[in-house]
Structure formats: structure tokens, C-alpha cells
Design a protein around this motif. Structure first.
Motif, PDB file in Angstrom:
ATOM      1  N   LEU A 170       0.853  -1.178   0.000  1.00 32.16           N
ATOM      2  CA  LEU A 170       0.000   0.000   0.000  1.00 32.16           C
ATOM      3  C   LEU A 170       0.894   1.234   0.000  1.00 32.16           C
ATOM      4  O   LEU A 170       1.743   1.385   0.879  1.00 32.16           O
ATOM      5  CB  LEU A 170      -0.904   0.023   1.238  1.00 32.16           C
ATOM      6  N   LEU A 171       0.717   2.091  -0.996  1.00 32.48           N
ATOM      7  CA  LEU A 171       1.444   3.356  -1.056  1.00 32.48           C
ATOM      8  C   LEU A 171       0.437   4.477  -0.857  1.00 32.48           C
ATOM      9  O   LEU A 171      -0.448   4.672  -1.689  1.00 32.48           O
ATOM     10  CB  LEU A 171       2.166   3.501  -2.390  1.00 32.48           C
ATOM     11  N   SER A 172       0.554   5.188   0.248  1.00 28.79           N
ATOM     12  CA  SER A 172      -0.396   6.246   0.575  1.00 28.79           C
ATOM     13  C   SER A 172       0.248   7.609   0.339  1.00 28.79           C
ATOM     14  O   SER A 172       1.247   7.948   0.972  1.00 28.79           O
ATOM     15  CB  SER A 172      -0.841   6.126   2.038  1.00 28.79           C
ATOM     16  N   VAL A 192       1.043  -2.954  -6.304  1.00 31.11           N
ATOM     17  CA  VAL A 192       0.952  -1.716  -5.534  1.00 31.11           C
ATOM     18  C   VAL A 192      -0.463  -1.149  -5.577  1.00 31.11           C
ATOM     19  O   VAL A 192      -1.040  -0.952  -6.654  1.00 31.11           O
ATOM     20  CB  VAL A 192       1.948  -0.656  -6.060  1.00 31.11           C
ATOM     21  N   ILE A 193      -1.002  -0.893  -4.381  1.00 30.93           N
ATOM     22  CA  ILE A 193      -2.272  -0.194  -4.221  1.00 30.93           C
ATOM     23  C   ILE A 193      -1.934   1.243  -3.817  1.00 30.93           C
ATOM     24  O   ILE A 193      -1.305   1.462  -2.777  1.00 30.93           O
ATOM     25  CB  ILE A 193      -3.150  -0.848  -3.145  1.00 30.93           C
ATOM     26  N   VAL A 194      -2.308   2.216  -4.622  1.00 29.41           N
ATOM     27  CA  VAL A 194      -2.020   3.616  -4.327  1.00 29.41           C
ATOM     28  C   VAL A 194      -3.267   4.278  -3.772  1.00 29.41           C
ATOM     29  O   VAL A 194      -4.349   4.166  -4.364  1.00 29.41           O
ATOM     30  CB  VAL A 194      -1.518   4.359  -5.580  1.00 29.41           C
ATOM     31  N   ALA A 195      -3.126   4.957  -2.657  1.00 35.24           N
ATOM     32  CA  ALA A 195      -4.258   5.620  -2.005  1.00 35.24           C
ATOM     33  C   ALA A 195      -4.033   7.125  -1.937  1.00 35.24           C
ATOM     34  O   ALA A 195      -2.925   7.593  -1.668  1.00 35.24           O
ATOM     35  CB  ALA A 195      -4.451   5.063  -0.592  1.00 35.24           C
ATOM     36  N   GLY A 196      -5.090   7.867  -2.191  1.00 31.19           N
ATOM     37  CA  GLY A 196      -5.060   9.323  -2.084  1.00 31.19           C
ATOM     38  C   GLY A 196      -6.464   9.828  -1.793  1.00 31.19           C
ATOM     39  O   GLY A 196      -7.391   9.046  -1.567  1.00 31.19           O
ATOM     40  N   CYS A 252      -2.406   3.226   7.060  1.00 30.68           N
ATOM     41  CA  CYS A 252      -1.311   2.315   6.712  1.00 30.68           C
ATOM     42  C   CYS A 252      -1.103   1.269   7.805  1.00 30.68           C
ATOM     43  O   CYS A 252      -0.976   0.067   7.520  1.00 30.68           O
ATOM     44  CB  CYS A 252      -0.022   3.095   6.479  1.00 30.68           C
ATOM     45  N   LEU A 253      -1.075   1.699   9.057  1.00 34.30           N
ATOM     46  CA  LEU A 253      -0.881   0.758  10.171  1.00 34.30           C
ATOM     47  C   LEU A 253      -2.015  -0.264  10.221  1.00 34.30           C
ATOM     48  O   LEU A 253      -1.790  -1.447  10.502  1.00 34.30           O
ATOM     49  CB  LEU A 253      -0.778   1.513  11.489  1.00 34.30           C
TER      50      LEU A 253
END
Length: 345
Positions: A170-172, A192-196, A252-253
Motif C-alpha cells: 500500500l502506497l499512501s 501496488v495499491i495507491v491511495a489518495g 497504513c498501520l
């Protein structure tokens, strides 16, 4: 020559003013004509006075250029060479345990270009030879101007963590550093899962083009449910936090599996409240990463030489220095990714 200068302490106080050309140190000095300088989040923090700075100081530290003058003892570069520059070692002692190991970021007297000493939003800069990296002919000056942010991503993804092909990450935070981290992760074979947020819509779309498997708008979708769905209910192998925001760190945690890893790349800049026991109960590995080290730059130059990463795909705008306010506003509103400024001729 014109320069974009933080003229005095406090929020604002950034303007285009005339300053003298810097003098090249006669022994180990290198004078460079700046070609491209990228706007970094640090520049925005200096504008708003939320990052320590020493005005009057010229902003800008992500840059490339052409050597125009060298000192008598300079051996590695000559006039006409195209170069990238490590801006973070502008002032270091060179003798503390951190400097001797190449971890200059922790030198007690360190000052970097763009906030501690004059930076690159101008026509010429003067640096020491040890800060300069000569470019192979096939590497463009646009690519070279991404060397410093790429170094931040390389330390986070390649040097301080143990990620492998097949890992779900996970890339935030799909900002410039986050997108460079994404490129490195995709090159390793990670999913990769990108979060925004909704403000990141343009960047989330770009993340899919740069190798993300999924792009999630956390203001419209349930990130945790998506993570569980994509990992069979286990959680991601690792989370890379690039947003520098409390809710992002918490997400993320929560998303990382037991015995997983959390890499903190983003600077939060203020106190946040987090359920710290999550780290204990999941037995997480938590890694903080601050910029880069000497060995990082060796790897960065290799990456530039090999040209395996689509670095210039992150460049969305190139504007003249006189339009700096427009350029900064693009970054503030997240309407661009990497925005370059060049000196007005």
C-alpha cells in the motif's frame, strides 16, 4: 541575476529579487548554470514558514545544470559538463561519526541548499566538487533534475526495506516522491495499491499509468475493505506512507498484515495521535527514512544511466521562473505532479 528568495522570517515573504552571481571557490569550487529546478514540498513549507529556514535565502534544491567554471583542484568535471547535484551537503562538518559513514543528513551542523544556504531558483549556483555528479551523454537534464527526489525514494524502497517481487504494497500519498517510490516498487514486481484523496484525482489516474494495480480515493471508497479483498483478508505485506498526514499513517498501520512492515517517508510536521499498540500487537517493523546518504547517490547515478524507470513521466509542467507563483499554486492545488522552473532568458 534574478532569484526566488525567502526575504525574511514568517509565512510568505517569498519574492523574485536581484542577487549577485555567486563566486566559484578557487580550489574545489564548481559554478553551474542552472537548467531545471523542481518544486519540492519543502519549498512550499519554506513559503509557509513550516520548515526551518535561514532568510534571506534562495529557494530550490532539486536541480540540474551545466558547469561554467571550476576551481584549480577540480578533477572530475570541467566546463561544459552536464551535472546533477546533491544539495543536502552544502554545509557539513565532514568529521562527525555520521559524516564519516556517509550519513550526512544527521550531521549536527548540516544545512542544505534552498533553505539553509542559497539554492537553485536562479541562474547560477556555486557548490563543491564533491556535491557534483557528471551525467552520461544519454541522460537528459530533465532526468537529472529528478536525481534528488529519486534519491529519497531509493533510500526508502531499496536500502532500508526488504521488499520482493509478489509483495502487495500500500502506497499512501501519490505526490512526486510517492510516484517515484511507485516506479521502484513496480520495477521490483510488487503489486501496488495507491491511495489518495479526492484532491489527488489527477495523480491517482497517473499512478495507474505508472504501474499501480489499483488507485483508491479514500474519501469515496473504503480503503480497508479493498485491502482485505485484495489480500484474501490478510493485509498488505508493507505500507509506504508518503502523504505525511496522521489519517494516512493510521490507515497504513491498519492495512499492514501481522509481521508486516511500515515505511514512513512523508514528514508530518506536527504531533499526531496514533494507536501505538497496533505496532506491538501486529509485531510490525517500522522504518523511518530521512532523505538519502552517500551510497544512495551511487545507486541513483546508476539508475539514471540505465534509464529503466520512466522518470520524466512524472514531469507535468515546465514554467519560467517569472511564473513561480503560478507554479507553486499548481503544486499546492495538486494540479501538477513534478513542476519545473527555468531561468527566464
Amino acid at each position: 541575476m534574478k532569484a526566488l528568495v525567502k526575504t525574511e522570517p514568517g509565512p510568505g515573504h517569498v519574492e523574485l529579487v536581484d542577487i549577485p552571481e555567486p563566486a566559484c571557490r578557487p580550489d574545489i569550487g564548481v559554478k553551474i548554470e542552472v537548467k531545471y529546478t523542481g518544486i519540492c514540498g519543502t519549498d512550499l513549507h519554506v513559503l509557509h514558514d513550516t520548515f526551518k529556514n535561514y532568510p534571506p535565502v534562495t529557494l530550490g534544491h532539486e536541480f540540474s545544470g551545466v558547469v561554467v567554471e571550476v576551481g584549480s583542484e577540480v578533477r572530475r568535471v570541467k566546463s561544459g559538463d552536464r551535472v546533477a547535484v546533491n544539495p543536502s551537503t552544502a554545509v557539513v562538518c565532514g568529521t562527525c561519526e555520521y559524516c564519516l559513514q556517509g550519513y550526512y543528513m544527521f550531521c549536527p551542523i548540516r544545512r542544505g541548499m534552498g533553505h539553509g544556504v542559497n539554492g537553485a531558483f536562479t541562474k547560477y549556483v556555486a557548490v563543491r566538487e564533491d556535491q557534483v555528479y557528471k551525467l552520461p551523454d544519454h541522460v537528459t537534464l530533465e532526468e537529472a533534475a529528478l536525481a534528488e527526489p529519486l534519491a529519497c525514494a531509493v533510500q526508502a524502497i531499496e536500502e532500508l526495506t526488504d521488499l520482493h517481487a509478489g509483495d502487495v504494497v500500500l502506497l499512501s500519498g501519490p505526490g512526486p516522491i510517492g510516484m517515484l517510490c511507485l516506479q521502484l516498487l513496480a520495477a521490483k514486481g510488487c503489486r501496488v495499491i495507491v491511495a489518495g484523496t479526492s484532491q489527488d484525482r489527477l495523480r491517482l489516474d497517473m499512478a495507474l499509468r505508472l504501474g499501480a494495480s489499483l488507485a483508491v480515493d479514500v474519501t469515496a471508497e473504503d480503503l480497508q475493505q479493498i485491502v482485505l479483498r485484495e489480500t484474501g483478508g490478510i493485509g498488505v505485506d508493507a505500507a509506504v506512507e508518503c502523504a505525511g498526514a496522521g489519517p494516512s499513517v493510521l490507515a497504513c498501520l491498519n492495512a499492514v498484515k501481522r509481521l508486516g512492515r511500515h515505511i514512513q517517508v512523508g514528514i508530518i510536521g506536527k504531533e499526531v495521535t496514533l494507536p501505538f499498540d497496533t505496532i506491538l500487537y501486529k509485531q510490525l517493523q517500522v522504518v523511518g527514512t530521512l532523505a538519502h546518504s552517500q551510497k544512495t547517490w551511487v545507486r541513483v547515478i546508476k539508475l539514471l544511466n540505465q534509464q529503466k524507470l520512466p522518470l520524466t513521466d512524472t514531469i507535468t509542467h515546465k514554467l519560467p521562473l517569472s511564473r513561480w507563483q503560478e507554479a507553486f499554486d499548481l503544486c499546492e492545488r495538486k494540479q501538477g505532479l513534478k513542476v519545473f522552473l527555468s531561468y527566464d532568458e
